[in-house]
Design a protein around this motif. Structure first.
Motif, PDB file in Angstrom:
ATOM      1  N   SER A  60     -39.733 -10.848  -4.681  1.00 36.29           N
ATOM      2  CA  SER A  60     -41.169 -10.842  -4.477  1.00 36.29           C
ATOM      3  C   SER A  60     -41.598  -9.662  -3.605  1.00 36.29           C
ATOM      4  O   SER A  60     -40.830  -9.112  -2.830  1.00 36.29           O
ATOM      5  CB  SER A  60     -41.604 -12.155  -3.835  1.00 36.29           C
ATOM      6  OG  SER A  60     -41.051 -12.265  -2.541  1.00 36.29           O
ATOM      7  N   GLU A  61     -42.862  -9.292  -3.755  1.00 40.14           N
ATOM      8  CA  GLU A  61     -43.437  -8.192  -2.994  1.00 40.14           C
ATOM      9  C   GLU A  61     -43.600  -8.624  -1.537  1.00 40.14           C
ATOM     10  O   GLU A  61     -43.936  -9.767  -1.243  1.00 40.14           O
ATOM     11  CB  GLU A  61     -44.793  -7.839  -3.599  1.00 40.14           C
ATOM     12  CG  GLU A  61     -45.422  -6.625  -3.010  1.00 40.14           C
ATOM     13  CD  GLU A  61     -46.735  -6.256  -3.699  1.00 40.14           C
ATOM     14  OE1 GLU A  61     -47.387  -5.347  -3.212  1.00 40.14           O
ATOM     15  OE2 GLU A  61     -47.096  -6.888  -4.698  1.00 40.14           O
ATOM     16  N   PRO A  62     -43.380  -7.711  -0.576  1.00 38.33           N
ATOM     17  CA  PRO A  62     -43.533  -8.087   0.826  1.00 38.33           C
ATOM     18  C   PRO A  62     -44.978  -8.458   1.156  1.00 38.33           C
ATOM     19  O   PRO A  62     -45.911  -7.903   0.573  1.00 38.33           O
ATOM     20  CB  PRO A  62     -43.096  -6.846   1.594  1.00 38.33           C
ATOM     21  CG  PRO A  62     -42.997  -5.745   0.612  1.00 38.33           C
ATOM     22  CD  PRO A  62     -42.958  -6.341  -0.755  1.00 38.33           C
TER      23      PRO A  62
ATOM     24  N   PRO B 159     -49.055 -11.663  -2.867  1.00 41.31           N
ATOM     25  CA  PRO B 159     -47.868 -11.979  -2.064  1.00 41.31           C
ATOM     26  C   PRO B 159     -48.119 -13.023  -0.968  1.00 41.31           C
ATOM     27  O   PRO B 159     -47.178 -13.623  -0.456  1.00 41.31           O
ATOM     28  CB  PRO B 159     -47.472 -10.633  -1.441  1.00 41.31           C
ATOM     29  CG  PRO B 159     -48.083  -9.603  -2.315  1.00 41.31           C
ATOM     30  CD  PRO B 159     -49.348 -10.227  -2.841  1.00 41.31           C
TER      31      PRO B 159
ATOM     32  N   TYR C  31     -46.737  -7.947   3.981  1.00 37.87           N
ATOM     33  CA  TYR C  31     -47.443  -6.811   4.574  1.00 37.87           C
ATOM     34  C   TYR C  31     -46.969  -5.533   3.901  1.00 37.87           C
ATOM     35  O   TYR C  31     -46.131  -4.821   4.411  1.00 37.87           O
ATOM     36  CB  TYR C  31     -47.203  -6.758   6.084  1.00 37.87           C
ATOM     37  CG  TYR C  31     -47.845  -7.906   6.810  1.00 37.87           C
ATOM     38  CD1 TYR C  31     -49.203  -7.901   7.088  1.00 37.87           C
ATOM     39  CD2 TYR C  31     -47.097  -9.012   7.197  1.00 37.87           C
ATOM     40  CE1 TYR C  31     -49.809  -8.959   7.734  1.00 37.87           C
ATOM     41  CE2 TYR C  31     -47.692 -10.081   7.848  1.00 37.87           C
ATOM     42  CZ  TYR C  31     -49.043 -10.043   8.119  1.00 37.87           C
ATOM     43  OH  TYR C  31     -49.647 -11.092   8.769  1.00 37.87           O
ATOM     44  N   ASN C  32     -47.522  -5.261   2.721  1.00 37.43           N
ATOM     45  CA  ASN C  32     -47.115  -4.084   1.962  1.00 37.43           C
ATOM     46  C   ASN C  32     -48.002  -2.891   2.313  1.00 37.43           C
ATOM     47  O   ASN C  32     -48.979  -3.010   3.062  1.00 37.43           O
ATOM     48  CB  ASN C  32     -47.126  -4.405   0.461  1.00 37.43           C
ATOM     49  CG  ASN C  32     -48.492  -4.858  -0.003  1.00 37.43           C
ATOM     50  OD1 ASN C  32     -49.490  -4.174   0.206  1.00 37.43           O
ATOM     51  ND2 ASN C  32     -48.540  -6.026  -0.631  1.00 37.43           N
ATOM     52  N   THR C  33     -47.680  -1.749   1.777  1.00 36.12           N
ATOM     53  CA  THR C  33     -48.403  -0.514   2.092  1.00 36.12           C
ATOM     54  C   THR C  33     -49.884  -0.613   1.742  1.00 36.12           C
ATOM     55  O   THR C  33     -50.739  -0.154   2.505  1.00 36.12           O
ATOM     56  CB  THR C  33     -47.760   0.675   1.345  1.00 36.12           C
ATOM     57  OG1 THR C  33     -46.383   0.740   1.713  1.00 36.12           O
ATOM     58  CG2 THR C  33     -48.442   1.983   1.691  1.00 36.12           C
TER      59      THR C  33
ATOM     60  N   ILE D 283     -54.626  -8.123  -4.579  1.00 36.04           N
ATOM     61  CA  ILE D 283     -53.671  -7.565  -3.625  1.00 36.04           C
ATOM     62  C   ILE D 283     -53.051  -8.648  -2.736  1.00 36.04           C
ATOM     63  O   ILE D 283     -51.983  -8.464  -2.159  1.00 36.04           O
ATOM     64  CB  ILE D 283     -54.352  -6.471  -2.763  1.00 36.04           C
ATOM     65  CG1 ILE D 283     -53.316  -5.594  -2.091  1.00 36.04           C
ATOM     66  CG2 ILE D 283     -55.284  -7.083  -1.737  1.00 36.04           C
ATOM     67  CD1 ILE D 283     -53.912  -4.356  -1.457  1.00 36.04           C
TER      68      ILE D 283
END
Length: 143
Positions: free
Chosen positions: A2-4, A113, A6-8, A110
């Motif tokens: 899975s996507e983090p 996650p 706190y992503n960019t 967005i």
């Protein structure tokens, strides 16, 4: 994998400065997350058609709350109280998993996650909840 959380993209949005508070708003609303203490204050002025003409906010929140406030800020002018309430409700349902998409508000996907992190939902919803409440209150004020 899975996507983090706190992503960019979230961190970039969180760094976006909020529109300054309005000096003499038609209505304001404050929302505080009981879980983390994040706090958002929103000010709105509506035009004669009941749409947001001016907007300001003060955001004291985690990166997720700040990112949500930035997405709100970028697209709030021209929206009605009903549209703000719908956006909040759609986002809440998306986070909860009872809706597959985040609705029509640009960019809210967005937060996918964050869906499994229920403790983060309140912070993400703060700005939208405050904006909907402020717009509803402003709509009640006689012109």
């Amino acid at each position: 994998m899975s996507e983090p959380l706190y992503n960019t993209a979230i961190l970039r949005l969180a760094a976006t400065p909020a529109s300054p508070r309005l000096a003499d708003a038609q209505a304001s609303a404050v929302r505080v997350s009981p879980i983390c203490g994040s706090r958002v204050t929103v000010d709105v002025d509506l035009d004669d058609a009941g749409r947001v003409a001016a907007f300001g906010q003060e955001v004291r929140a985690c990166a997720l709350g700040q990112a949500a406030a930035a997405l709100l800020d970028a697209n709030v002018v021209g929206r009605s109280a009903v549209e703000l309430t719908t956006a909040r409700d759609d986002l809440a349902a998306f986070l909860k998993g009872t809706r597959d998409d985040a609705g029509d508000w640009p960019g809210l996907d967005i937060f996918a996650p964050a869906r499994p992190h229920k403790a983060r939902h309140a912070s993400i919803l703060l700005a939208f909840d405050a904006a909907a409440a402020a717009a509803e209150d402003a709509a009640k004020v006689p012109a």
